[in-house]
Design a protein around this motif. Sequence first.
Motif, short mmCIF file in Angstrom:
data_model
loop_
_atom_site.label_atom_id
_atom_site.label_comp_id
_atom_site.label_asym_id
_atom_site.label_seq_id
_atom_site.Cartn_x
_atom_site.Cartn_y
_atom_site.Cartn_z
N THR A 18 0.64 -1.37 0.14
CA THR A 18 0.36 -0.20 0.20
C THR A 18 1.03 1.12 -0.15
O THR A 18 1.70 1.59 0.79
CB THR A 18 -0.73 -0.16 1.20
N PRO A 19 0.74 2.26 -1.18
CA PRO A 19 1.67 3.72 -1.04
C PRO A 19 0.92 4.19 -0.07
O PRO A 19 -0.59 4.42 -0.39
CB PRO A 19 1.90 2.97 -2.09
N PRO B 85 15.51 10.76 8.35
CA PRO B 85 15.53 9.97 8.79
C PRO B 85 13.94 9.41 9.90
O PRO B 85 13.58 9.62 11.12
CB PRO B 85 16.12 10.22 10.28
N LEU B 86 12.70 9.35 8.51
CA LEU B 86 11.87 8.86 9.15
C LEU B 86 11.43 7.30 8.84
O LEU B 86 12.06 7.11 7.12
CB LEU B 86 10.87 9.86 9.13
N TYR B 87 10.66 6.78 9.19
CA TYR B 87 9.87 5.48 8.75
C TYR B 87 8.31 5.85 8.99
O TYR B 87 7.68 6.56 9.70
CB TYR B 87 10.41 4.51 9.25
N VAL C 273 9.18 0.95 8.61
CA VAL C 273 9.35 0.50 6.91
C VAL C 273 9.78 2.14 6.14
O VAL C 273 9.35 3.08 6.95
CB VAL C 273 7.63 0.46 6.56
N GLU C 274 11.08 1.71 5.91
CA GLU C 274 11.77 3.09 5.70
C GLU C 274 11.37 3.55 4.47
O GLU C 274 10.57 2.51 3.60
CB GLU C 274 13.18 2.53 4.82
N VAL D 24 7.96 8.67 -0.39
CA VAL D 24 7.08 7.30 0.06
C VAL D 24 7.65 6.41 0.12
O VAL D 24 8.70 5.93 0.59
CB VAL D 24 6.79 7.47 -2.06
N TYR D 25 6.45 5.99 0.80
CA TYR D 25 7.03 4.47 1.34
C TYR D 25 5.93 3.33 1.33
O TYR D 25 4.54 3.48 0.88
CB TYR D 25 6.28 4.63 3.48
#
Length: 235
Positions: free
Chosen positions: A118-119, A140-142, A151-152, A183-184
Motif C-alpha cells: 500500500t503506497p 530519518p523517518l519511517y 518501513v523505510e 514515499v513509503y
Amino acid sequence: MRPSRPARAALAGLLAGSLLLTACSDDSDDPSAEGSGSPTSSAGTASASATPYLPVPEGVELTPQGSELEVGETATVAYEPRQDQVGVLSIRVDRIEKTSFKESFRGWQLDAATKKATPYFVRVTVANEGETNLGGRRVPLYIVDGRNTLVESSSFASRFDPCPSTPLPKKFGPGKKTKVCLVYLAPDKGELTAVSFRPTQEFAPITWTGPVEKVKKPGNGKKGKGKGGKNRKQG
C-alpha cells in the motif's frame, strides 16, 4: 519488541522490490538507510530528560524519547548519520496521504512484491538545528505498519513528480529549511499507523499520528507538476 526473522525477510524483500519502481527501463538506486525493528509505544507523554541523549548545540532542546505527537506538530531530534557525526533536525509531519499504484504510478513498472504493498506519501518540513551539514542525507523517518514493523522510505533513480522522495538538498547546513515528500510502501497491503523517528533499536520512538488523507492530485501544489511517466535522473 523486535520483528521475527520472517518479518525482516519479508520487509527486506519488499524494500528491494520497491526500489525496482521504474519508468520504462530505468533501474533504481539502493536507499542509504536501513530500517528494521518495531517501535515500542509509550503511554502518554514522555518526561523530559535533563541530559540530551546526544551532544547538541547550546540552546537546543530535544524532544523527549517516546513522545507521541499529532500531525502538524514539530519534534527536535538528534541522530548519528555516521559514527563520528551528530545531526540535529526539527521535523514537522505536515500531511499523510494514502494513494494507489493506479492513481499515482501510471507508466511505472512494478514487480510482484511491490504491487502487494500500500503506497503512502508523507509530507514533512525539516530544518537543520545543528552544526553538521546534512546535505544528501535521507530524512530519518519511517512509517509503522499494522504489524508494528518499521518501513523505510523508497527512493527513485528517475524523477517521480507526485512525491519525489529525495534526500535533503546537497547543501543543507546549519539553519537551512526545506519541505520534503517521502514515499513509503507498507508490505502486504499494510496500513500506516504512525510516522516514526527511531534511529536505533534502543531508542524509544517519537511518533506522529493523525488523519490519513486523499493524495493531492498533480497540479494542485506549487511543486510536483507533471506526469509520473516524465522522468529524469535524480541523485
